[in-house]
Design a protein around this motif. Sequence first.
Motif, PDB file in Angstrom:
ATOM      1  N   PRO A   1       0.806  -1.229   0.000  1.00 15.18           N
ATOM      2  CA  PRO A   1       0.000   0.000   0.000  1.00 15.18           C
ATOM      3  C   PRO A   1       0.843   1.285   0.000  1.00 15.18           C
ATOM      4  CG  PRO A   1      -0.972  -1.595   1.500  1.00 15.18           C
ATOM      5  CD  PRO A   1       0.354  -2.168   1.046  1.00 15.18           C
ATOM      6  N   ALA A   2       1.912   1.324   0.761  1.00 22.59           N
ATOM      7  CA  ALA A   2       2.739   2.543   0.802  1.00 22.59           C
ATOM      8  C   ALA A   2       3.390   2.802  -0.552  1.00 22.59           C
ATOM      9  CB  ALA A   2       3.799   2.427   1.892  1.00 22.59           C
ATOM     10  N   ALA A   3       3.816   1.752  -1.238  1.00 25.27           N
ATOM     11  CA  ALA A   3       4.416   1.921  -2.564  1.00 25.27           C
ATOM     12  C   ALA A   3       3.372   2.419  -3.559  1.00 25.27           C
ATOM     13  CB  ALA A   3       5.032   0.615  -3.033  1.00 25.27           C
ATOM     14  N   LYS A   4       2.154   1.917  -3.432  1.00 30.98           N
ATOM     15  CA  LYS A   4       1.084   2.380  -4.320  1.00 30.98           C
ATOM     16  C   LYS A   4       0.811   3.869  -4.115  1.00 30.98           C
ATOM     17  CE  LYS A   4      -1.146  -2.057  -4.921  1.00 30.98           C
ATOM     18  NZ  LYS A   4      -2.326  -2.879  -4.744  1.00 30.98           N
ATOM     19  N   LYS A   5       0.923   4.332  -2.876  1.00 30.58           N
ATOM     20  CA  LYS A   5       0.752   5.763  -2.612  1.00 30.58           C
ATOM     21  C   LYS A   5       1.841   6.567  -3.310  1.00 30.58           C
ATOM     22  CE  LYS A   5      -1.462   5.312   1.899  1.00 30.58           C
ATOM     23  NZ  LYS A   5      -1.299   5.527   3.340  1.00 30.58           N
ATOM     24  N   LEU A   6       3.074   6.065  -3.260  1.00 30.93           N
ATOM     25  CA  LEU A   6       4.165   6.742  -3.967  1.00 30.93           C
ATOM     26  C   LEU A   6       3.882   6.827  -5.466  1.00 30.93           C
ATOM     27  CD1 LEU A   6       7.441   5.311  -2.381  1.00 30.93           C
ATOM     28  CD2 LEU A   6       6.692   7.699  -2.380  1.00 30.93           C
ATOM     29  N   MET A   7       3.392   5.737  -6.028  1.00 27.61           N
ATOM     30  CA  MET A   7       3.141   5.688  -7.462  1.00 27.61           C
ATOM     31  C   MET A   7       2.004   6.620  -7.887  1.00 27.61           C
ATOM     32  SD  MET A   7       5.506   3.664  -8.187  1.00 27.61           S
ATOM     33  CE  MET A   7       5.258   3.187  -9.866  1.00 27.61           C
ATOM     34  N   SER A   8       1.156   6.990  -6.953  1.00 27.74           N
ATOM     35  CA  SER A   8       0.024   7.851  -7.302  1.00 27.74           C
ATOM     36  C   SER A   8       0.352   9.344  -7.187  1.00 27.74           C
ATOM     37  CB  SER A   8      -1.192   7.513  -6.425  1.00 27.74           C
ATOM     38  OG  SER A   8      -0.965   7.921  -5.091  1.00 27.74           O
ATOM     39  N   LEU A   9       1.570   9.666  -6.785  1.00 29.02           N
ATOM     40  CA  LEU A   9       1.964  11.069  -6.678  1.00 29.02           C
ATOM     41  C   LEU A   9       2.014  11.721  -8.061  1.00 29.02           C
ATOM     42  CD1 LEU A   9       4.927  10.772  -4.149  1.00 29.02           C
ATOM     43  CD2 LEU A   9       2.674  11.761  -3.698  1.00 29.02           C
TER      44      LEU A   9
ATOM     45  N   VAL B   1      15.714  11.530  -4.527  1.00 28.58           N
ATOM     46  CA  VAL B   1      16.140  11.216  -3.155  1.00 28.58           C
ATOM     47  C   VAL B   1      16.514   9.732  -3.058  1.00 28.58           C
ATOM     48  CG1 VAL B   1      15.372  11.044  -0.761  1.00 28.58           C
ATOM     49  CG2 VAL B   1      14.828  13.076  -2.100  1.00 28.58           C
ATOM     50  N   PHE B   2      15.719   8.853  -3.683  1.00 29.12           N
ATOM     51  CA  PHE B   2      16.045   7.428  -3.657  1.00 29.12           C
ATOM     52  C   PHE B   2      17.356   7.146  -4.379  1.00 29.12           C
ATOM     53  CE2 PHE B   2      11.404   6.308  -2.885  1.00 29.12           C
ATOM     54  CZ  PHE B   2      11.638   5.834  -1.608  1.00 29.12           C
ATOM     55  N   ARG B   3      17.620   7.847  -5.460  1.00 27.41           N
ATOM     56  CA  ARG B   3      18.898   7.662  -6.181  1.00 27.41           C
ATOM     57  C   ARG B   3      20.073   8.086  -5.290  1.00 27.41           C
ATOM     58  NH1 ARG B   3      18.533   4.477 -10.707  1.00 27.41           N
ATOM     59  NH2 ARG B   3      16.614   4.958 -11.803  1.00 27.41           N
ATOM     60  N   GLU B   4      19.893   9.186  -4.580  1.00 22.49           N
ATOM     61  CA  GLU B   4      20.936   9.643  -3.657  1.00 22.49           C
ATOM     62  C   GLU B   4      21.128   8.634  -2.519  1.00 22.49           C
ATOM     63  OE1 GLU B   4      21.867  13.573  -0.916  1.00 22.49           O
ATOM     64  OE2 GLU B   4      20.409  13.721  -2.553  1.00 22.49           O
TER      65      GLU B   4
ATOM     66  N   SER C   1      20.417  -0.250  -0.799  1.00 22.98           N
ATOM     67  CA  SER C   1      20.739   0.311  -2.105  1.00 22.98           C
ATOM     68  C   SER C   1      19.842  -0.266  -3.195  1.00 22.98           C
ATOM     69  CB  SER C   1      22.212   0.033  -2.431  1.00 22.98           C
ATOM     70  OG  SER C   1      22.499   0.371  -3.752  1.00 22.98           O
ATOM     71  N   THR C   2      19.640  -1.570  -3.147  1.00 16.28           N
ATOM     72  CA  THR C   2      18.823  -2.238  -4.160  1.00 16.28           C
ATOM     73  C   THR C   2      17.379  -1.778  -4.105  1.00 16.28           C
ATOM     74  OG1 THR C   2      20.280  -4.153  -4.139  1.00 16.28           O
ATOM     75  CG2 THR C   2      18.036  -4.497  -4.980  1.00 16.28           C
ATOM     76  N   TYR C   3      16.801  -1.725  -2.910  1.00 12.48           N
ATOM     77  CA  TYR C   3      15.412  -1.277  -2.796  1.00 12.48           C
ATOM     78  C   TYR C   3      15.257   0.186  -3.196  1.00 12.48           C
ATOM     79  CZ  TYR C   3      13.891  -5.627  -0.698  1.00 12.48           C
ATOM     80  OH  TYR C   3      13.584  -6.938  -0.484  1.00 12.48           O
ATOM     81  N   ALA C   4      16.221   1.005  -2.859  1.00 13.39           N
ATOM     82  CA  ALA C   4      16.160   2.415  -3.258  1.00 13.39           C
ATOM     83  C   ALA C   4      16.176   2.528  -4.780  1.00 13.39           C
ATOM     84  CB  ALA C   4      17.322   3.191  -2.640  1.00 13.39           C
ATOM     85  N   ARG C   5      17.025   1.727  -5.421  1.00 15.82           N
ATOM     86  CA  ARG C   5      17.092   1.755  -6.889  1.00 15.82           C
ATOM     87  C   ARG C   5      15.775   1.271  -7.491  1.00 15.82           C
ATOM     88  NH1 ARG C   5      17.817  -1.962 -10.833  1.00 15.82           N
ATOM     89  NH2 ARG C   5      18.635  -1.185 -12.782  1.00 15.82           N
ATOM     90  N   HIS C   6      15.221   0.191  -6.953  1.00 17.25           N
ATOM     91  CA  HIS C   6      13.968  -0.336  -7.488  1.00 17.25           C
ATOM     92  C   HIS C   6      12.854   0.693  -7.389  1.00 17.25           C
ATOM     93  CE1 HIS C   6      14.986  -4.904  -7.124  1.00 17.25           C
ATOM     94  NE2 HIS C   6      15.864  -4.237  -7.838  1.00 17.25           N
ATOM     95  N   LEU C   7      12.766   1.368  -6.255  1.00 17.71           N
ATOM     96  CA  LEU C   7      11.717   2.379  -6.088  1.00 17.71           C
ATOM     97  C   LEU C   7      11.951   3.569  -7.009  1.00 17.71           C
ATOM     98  CD1 LEU C   7      11.216   2.119  -2.253  1.00 17.71           C
ATOM     99  CD2 LEU C   7       9.465   1.734  -4.007  1.00 17.71           C
ATOM    100  N   ALA C   8      13.185   4.017  -7.104  1.00 18.72           N
ATOM    101  CA  ALA C   8      13.487   5.149  -8.006  1.00 18.72           C
ATOM    102  C   ALA C   8      13.113   4.789  -9.423  1.00 18.72           C
ATOM    103  CB  ALA C   8      14.961   5.525  -7.894  1.00 18.72           C
ATOM    104  N   HIS C   9      13.498   3.620  -9.859  1.00 19.15           N
ATOM    105  CA  HIS C   9      13.202   3.182 -11.229  1.00 19.15           C
ATOM    106  C   HIS C   9      11.695   3.105 -11.455  1.00 19.15           C
ATOM    107  CE1 HIS C   9      14.060   1.240 -15.035  1.00 19.15           C
ATOM    108  NE2 HIS C   9      13.124   0.367 -14.740  1.00 19.15           N
ATOM    109  N   ALA C  10      10.982   2.538 -10.508  1.00 18.49           N
ATOM    110  CA  ALA C  10       9.521   2.412 -10.652  1.00 18.49           C
ATOM    111  C   ALA C  10       8.871   3.794 -10.725  1.00 18.49           C
ATOM    112  CB  ALA C  10       8.947   1.622  -9.492  1.00 18.49           C
ATOM    113  N   LEU C  11       9.332   4.721  -9.901  1.00 17.60           N
ATOM    114  CA  LEU C  11       8.759   6.073  -9.925  1.00 17.60           C
ATOM    115  C   LEU C  11       9.020   6.748 -11.259  1.00 17.60           C
ATOM    116  CD1 LEU C  11       9.690   7.171  -6.323  1.00 17.60           C
ATOM    117  CD2 LEU C  11       7.370   7.018  -7.237  1.00 17.60           C
ATOM    118  N   GLU C  12      10.168   6.516 -11.830  1.00 13.46           N
ATOM    119  CA  GLU C  12      10.495   7.108 -13.130  1.00 13.46           C
ATOM    120  C   GLU C  12       9.687   6.459 -14.242  1.00 13.46           C
ATOM    121  OE1 GLU C  12      14.672   6.436 -13.126  1.00 13.46           O
ATOM    122  OE2 GLU C  12      15.021   7.980 -11.614  1.00 13.46           O
ATOM    123  N   GLN C  13       9.494   5.152 -14.183  1.00 16.97           N
ATOM    124  CA  GLN C  13       8.737   4.427 -15.207  1.00 16.97           C
ATOM    125  C   GLN C  13       7.258   4.767 -15.171  1.00 16.97           C
ATOM    126  OE1 GLN C  13      10.128   2.477 -17.665  1.00 16.97           O
ATOM    127  NE2 GLN C  13      11.958   3.363 -16.773  1.00 16.97           N
TER     128      GLN C  13
END
Length: 77
Positions: A11-19, A30-33, A61-73
């Motif tokens: 659910p928290a990731a879905k909230k991020l994706m809806s921004l 921020v996740f890339r940093e 590092s891996t989870y931060a990259r995955h979230l950054a990538h998903a937000l960009e996609q």
Amino acid sequence: MGYLNPLLKLPAAKKLMSLPPEQRRAVSAVFRELREEANMEAEQAWRRRKGPMAAYWRAVSTYARHLAHALEQSGRN
């Protein structure tokens, strides 16, 4: 990435994706940093022979990259 990240089903990731796009870009930056900083911590822990901490930081590092990538996609859909 050629797969669906199970992290994005939470659910928290879905909230991020809806921004809105501009907020997703800011959070992604921020996740890339965070990824770079976590990688540095992992390398430092590895040099100190602290394997469990190196693994922890590499996972961060891996989870931060995955979230950054998903937000960009998500902005390309």
